[in-house]
Design a protein around this motif. Sequence first.
Motif, PDB file in Angstrom:
ATOM      1  N   PHE A   1       0.831  -1.209   0.000  1.00 22.27           N
ATOM      2  CA  PHE A   1       0.000   0.000   0.000  1.00 22.27           C
ATOM      3  C   PHE A   1       0.862   1.255   0.000  1.00 22.27           C
ATOM      4  CE2 PHE A   1      -1.983  -3.565   1.989  1.00 22.27           C
ATOM      5  CZ  PHE A   1      -3.263  -3.586   1.458  1.00 22.27           C
ATOM      6  N   ARG A   2       0.647   2.110  -0.989  1.00 23.78           N
ATOM      7  CA  ARG A   2       1.348   3.401  -1.006  1.00 23.78           C
ATOM      8  C   ARG A   2       0.386   4.462  -1.516  1.00 23.78           C
ATOM      9  NH1 ARG A   2       7.176   1.746  -3.806  1.00 23.78           N
ATOM     10  NH2 ARG A   2       7.471  -0.146  -2.556  1.00 23.78           N
ATOM     11  N   HIS A   3       0.365   5.595  -0.815  1.00 20.47           N
ATOM     12  CA  HIS A   3      -0.541   6.667  -1.217  1.00 20.47           C
ATOM     13  C   HIS A   3       0.121   7.495  -2.309  1.00 20.47           C
ATOM     14  CE1 HIS A   3      -3.233  10.110  -0.927  1.00 20.47           C
ATOM     15  NE2 HIS A   3      -4.094   9.248  -0.422  1.00 20.47           N
ATOM     16  N   GLU A   4       0.074   6.954  -3.551  1.00 23.00           N
ATOM     17  CA  GLU A   4       0.670   7.640  -4.699  1.00 23.00           C
ATOM     18  C   GLU A   4      -0.457   8.134  -5.598  1.00 23.00           C
ATOM     19  OE1 GLU A   4       4.406   6.165  -6.183  1.00 23.00           O
ATOM     20  OE2 GLU A   4       3.798   4.155  -5.586  1.00 23.00           O
ATOM     21  N   ARG A   5      -0.109   8.903  -6.624  1.00 23.01           N
ATOM     22  CA  ARG A   5      -1.139   9.348  -7.568  1.00 23.01           C
ATOM     23  C   ARG A   5      -1.441   8.185  -8.513  1.00 23.01           C
ATOM     24  NH1 ARG A   5      -1.774  11.883 -12.378  1.00 23.01           N
ATOM     25  NH2 ARG A   5       0.434  11.958 -12.892  1.00 23.01           N
TER      26      ARG A   5
ATOM     27  N   SER B   1      15.290  10.669  -9.561  1.00 23.39           N
ATOM     28  CA  SER B   1      14.147  11.507  -9.943  1.00 23.39           C
ATOM     29  C   SER B   1      13.518  11.027 -11.242  1.00 23.39           C
ATOM     30  CB  SER B   1      14.610  12.952 -10.112  1.00 23.39           C
ATOM     31  OG  SER B   1      13.615  13.680 -10.809  1.00 23.39           O
ATOM     32  N   LYS B   2      12.167  11.092 -11.278  1.00 17.61           N
ATOM     33  CA  LYS B   2      11.455  10.661 -12.487  1.00 17.61           C
ATOM     34  C   LYS B   2      11.129  11.863 -13.385  1.00 17.61           C
ATOM     35  CE  LYS B   2      10.848   6.236 -11.287  1.00 17.61           C
ATOM     36  NZ  LYS B   2      11.263   6.307  -9.924  1.00 17.61           N
ATOM     37  N   ASN B   3      11.510  13.053 -12.938  1.00 21.59           N
ATOM     38  CA  ASN B   3      11.171  14.271 -13.687  1.00 21.59           C
ATOM     39  C   ASN B   3      12.054  14.407 -14.934  1.00 21.59           C
ATOM     40  OD1 ASN B   3      10.685  16.810 -14.608  1.00 21.59           O
ATOM     41  ND2 ASN B   3      11.015  17.867 -12.652  1.00 21.59           N
TER      42      ASN B   3
ATOM     43  N   VAL C   1      19.940   4.167  -8.665  1.00 21.67           N
ATOM     44  CA  VAL C   1      20.226   4.187  -7.225  1.00 21.67           C
ATOM     45  C   VAL C   1      19.154   3.498  -6.390  1.00 21.67           C
ATOM     46  CG1 VAL C   1      21.682   6.224  -7.233  1.00 21.67           C
ATOM     47  CG2 VAL C   1      19.223   6.479  -6.924  1.00 21.67           C
ATOM     48  N   ARG C   2      17.943   3.336  -6.935  1.00 20.31           N
ATOM     49  CA  ARG C   2      16.832   2.742  -6.187  1.00 20.31           C
ATOM     50  C   ARG C   2      16.311   3.686  -5.106  1.00 20.31           C
ATOM     51  NH1 ARG C   2      14.312   0.614  -7.313  1.00 20.31           N
ATOM     52  NH2 ARG C   2      13.715  -0.933  -5.809  1.00 20.31           N
ATOM     53  N   GLY C   3      15.032   3.581  -4.854  1.00 22.75           N
ATOM     54  CA  GLY C   3      14.358   4.551  -3.995  1.00 22.75           C
ATOM     55  C   GLY C   3      14.503   4.365  -2.498  1.00 22.75           C
TER      56      GLY C   3
ATOM     57  N   GLY D   1       7.824   2.088 -16.084  1.00 30.44           N
ATOM     58  CA  GLY D   1       8.548   1.082 -16.854  1.00 30.44           C
ATOM     59  C   GLY D   1       9.326   0.060 -16.041  1.00 30.44           C
ATOM     60  N   THR D   2       9.431   0.250 -14.727  1.00 32.52           N
ATOM     61  CA  THR D   2      10.194  -0.711 -13.935  1.00 32.52           C
ATOM     62  C   THR D   2       9.278  -1.851 -13.486  1.00 32.52           C
ATOM     63  OG1 THR D   2      11.561   1.102 -13.149  1.00 32.52           O
ATOM     64  CG2 THR D   2      11.757  -0.980 -11.986  1.00 32.52           C
ATOM     65  N   VAL D   3       9.556  -3.036 -13.986  1.00 32.61           N
ATOM     66  CA  VAL D   3       8.680  -4.172 -13.703  1.00 32.61           C
ATOM     67  C   VAL D   3       9.200  -4.970 -12.509  1.00 32.61           C
ATOM     68  CG1 VAL D   3       7.621  -6.240 -14.677  1.00 32.61           C
ATOM     69  CG2 VAL D   3       8.091  -4.279 -16.141  1.00 32.61           C
ATOM     70  N   CYS D   4      10.525  -4.980 -12.360  1.00 37.97           N
ATOM     71  CA  CYS D   4      11.121  -5.721 -11.246  1.00 37.97           C
ATOM     72  C   CYS D   4      12.340  -4.947 -10.772  1.00 37.97           C
ATOM     73  CB  CYS D   4      11.545  -7.106 -11.719  1.00 37.97           C
ATOM     74  SG  CYS D   4      12.611  -8.001 -10.561  1.00 37.97           S
ATOM     75  N   SER D   5      12.492  -4.856  -9.458  1.00 36.87           N
ATOM     76  CA  SER D   5      13.691  -4.174  -8.982  1.00 36.87           C
ATOM     77  C   SER D   5      14.229  -4.865  -7.743  1.00 36.87           C
ATOM     78  CB  SER D   5      13.375  -2.714  -8.684  1.00 36.87           C
ATOM     79  OG  SER D   5      12.175  -2.606  -7.979  1.00 36.87           O
ATOM     80  N   GLY D   6      15.544  -4.733  -7.580  1.00 37.88           N
ATOM     81  CA  GLY D   6      16.128  -5.428  -6.444  1.00 37.88           C
ATOM     82  C   GLY D   6      17.550  -5.007  -6.185  1.00 37.88           C
TER      83      GLY D   6
HETATM   84  P1  ATP Z   1       8.824   3.366  -9.003  1.00 45.26           P
HETATM   85  O1  ATP Z   1      10.181   3.884  -9.272  1.00 45.26           O
HETATM   86  O2  ATP Z   1       8.083   2.949 -10.256  1.00 45.26           O
HETATM   87  O3  ATP Z   1       8.015   4.246  -8.109  1.00 45.26           O
HETATM   88  P2  ATP Z   1       9.766   1.925  -6.753  1.00 45.26           P
HETATM   89  O4  ATP Z   1      11.232   2.090  -6.861  1.00 45.26           O
HETATM   90  O5  ATP Z   1       9.009   2.796  -5.815  1.00 45.26           O
HETATM   91  O6  ATP Z   1       9.067   2.016  -8.201  1.00 45.26           O
HETATM   92  P3  ATP Z   1       9.974  -0.621  -5.384  1.00 45.26           P
HETATM   93  O7  ATP Z   1       9.719  -0.086  -4.042  1.00 45.26           O
HETATM   94  O8  ATP Z   1      11.325  -1.066  -5.750  1.00 45.26           O
HETATM   95  O9  ATP Z   1       9.399   0.401  -6.486  1.00 45.26           O
HETATM   96  O10 ATP Z   1       8.936  -1.823  -5.646  1.00 45.26           O
HETATM   97  C1  ATP Z   1       9.235  -2.932  -6.499  1.00 45.26           C
HETATM   98  C2  ATP Z   1       8.321  -2.980  -7.693  1.00 45.26           C
HETATM   99  O11 ATP Z   1       6.959  -2.830  -7.315  1.00 45.26           O
HETATM  100  C3  ATP Z   1       8.546  -1.854  -8.681  1.00 45.26           C
HETATM  101  O12 ATP Z   1       9.573  -2.148  -9.560  1.00 45.26           O
HETATM  102  C4  ATP Z   1       7.214  -1.783  -9.404  1.00 45.26           C
HETATM  103  O13 ATP Z   1       7.150  -2.765 -10.418  1.00 45.26           O
HETATM  104  C5  ATP Z   1       6.230  -2.145  -8.318  1.00 45.26           C
HETATM  105  N1  ATP Z   1       5.574  -0.954  -7.750  1.00 45.26           N
HETATM  106  C6  ATP Z   1       6.093  -0.051  -6.888  1.00 45.26           C
HETATM  107  N2  ATP Z   1       5.189   0.883  -6.557  1.00 45.26           N
HETATM  108  C7  ATP Z   1       4.038   0.552  -7.219  1.00 45.26           C
HETATM  109  C8  ATP Z   1       2.715   1.110  -7.296  1.00 45.26           C
HETATM  110  N3  ATP Z   1       2.377   2.187  -6.596  1.00 45.26           N
HETATM  111  N4  ATP Z   1       1.799   0.504  -8.087  1.00 45.26           N
HETATM  112  C9  ATP Z   1       2.121  -0.596  -8.785  1.00 45.26           C
HETATM  113  N5  ATP Z   1       3.342  -1.175  -8.761  1.00 45.26           N
HETATM  114  C10 ATP Z   1       4.292  -0.623  -8.000  1.00 45.26           C
END
Ligand code: ATP
Length: 428
Positions: free
Chosen positions: A112-116, A210-212, A258-260, A280-285
């Motif tokens: 759960f994240r309060h994003e747009r 930054s995504k900007n 750098v990852r968030g 565009g990020t489908v998987c991150s680690g």
């Molecule tokens: P983004 O840069 O897109 O905000 P993130 O770095 O915040 O992603 P992570 O915390 O690494 O994302 O989460 C792992 C994966 O979960 C991301 O690569 C993405 O595919 C997915 N993810 C993250 N936030 C969301 C969201 N609000 N809705 C859908 N999928 C998400």
Amino acid sequence: MTEIIQAVRGMNDILPSETYEWQYVEHIMRQLYQSHGYQEIRFPIVEKTELFKRSIGEVTDIVEKEMYTFLDRNEESLSLRPEGTACCVRATLEHGLLHNQIQRLWYAGPYFRHERPQKGRYRQFHQCAAEVFGLAGPDIDAEVILLSAAIFEKLGLSNNVTLQINSLGTFAARQQYREHLVAYFTNHKADLDEDSLRRLDKNPLRILDSKNPAMRQVIENAPKLLDHLDEESLAHFATLQSYLKQAGLRFEVNPCLVRGLDYYSRTVFEWVTDKLGAQGTVCSGGRYDGLVEQLGGKPTPALGFAFGMERLILLLQQVQPTSIANSQLHVYLMTDSDTSFAIGLKLANYLRSQVSGLNILLHCGGGSLKNQFKKADKSGAEYAIIIGEEEAKTGLVSLKNLRKEMPQQTLDEDKLAEYLKLHVSKKG
Ligand code: ATP
Ligand code: MG
């Protein structure tokens, strides 16, 4: 009329027409985790807020503005989990699973994240993730990355995603680099957006994330962390790259990756696609060697990744929209009277017990056979079994192939079971 209550914005229902696809993807992921020796772990959706503050970092988007935090009835601050790694570390520590042990774990569920809300970005979303504890070398980095690659491969998506890797080095190396970065961005203050200005003091590395689009140029020209890495991290990174090359896996080194989250160290990676717009990020680690200690455990090297399931499924739908059969039914069983329904009720269970994996829908609610055939057709079932007046008398039933031109057969229940055993395809 009473008003219909709608779901919370950004929190989606997954409807029966979509769950098949989810099950398919989840099934493949579970199989791959198991075939690599990973064990499933499950933990709660709600944790103490402190857990995320201490692990993810105070100056991150997640903790600053995205968490669903509330006081429960005991006035304790709790949060809906915004990610899984912190929960996984908390659970493994609490149950002593990290004590001189190597753990390969996987888990799946909602976050759960309060994003747009927008395409690929929701307030409730799902991740399917893996974590490994107790291994420090680049060998396990390679294994973990290859596991994530195998998931794309098995889903037929390899050609639609790119692997990007980078190394964040050690904490000490990052501290040193931080000074260069702050000096550079301070010189380019005019090019920074509001978020980045705020991060300049507190967490300048996050500016790179930054995504900007307006920030792209100034970020690309910034000093690179890779040029400030410690010897050991460089060697680690070089060996990882050599393993990936030997495994035939293509990748790009992205020095701006750098990852968030604050807790990463050394290897970080992302699988990105250009098919989902900004999301565009489908998987991150990546590796997070300091986190276990930060959460009160003994120093324990660790790493992992998370797939964003909504994004993975969006990509799958885009790339191969018709590849997944959307019916799980083999047989639609129809009857035309009370007597024949009673026979059907028994027969359906008999067949389910005889033919492993057989999916039968027993028609309920009566109606003409003509009407039932229409429903059978719509259901996607391959066969119809018909028990009419005649069949009820003789003890034989009719079997009709709904998808191919074939003569209808009349069989007794054992012959029917034999036939279905040989002819029905395996479903999920
Ligand atoms: P983004 O840069 O897109 O905000 P993130 O770095 O915040 O992603 P992570 O915390 O690494 O994302 O989460 C792992 C994966 O979960 C991301 O690569 C993405 O595919 C997915 N993810 C993250 N936030 C969301 C969201 N609000 N809705 C859908 N999928 C998400
Ligand atoms: Mg994010």
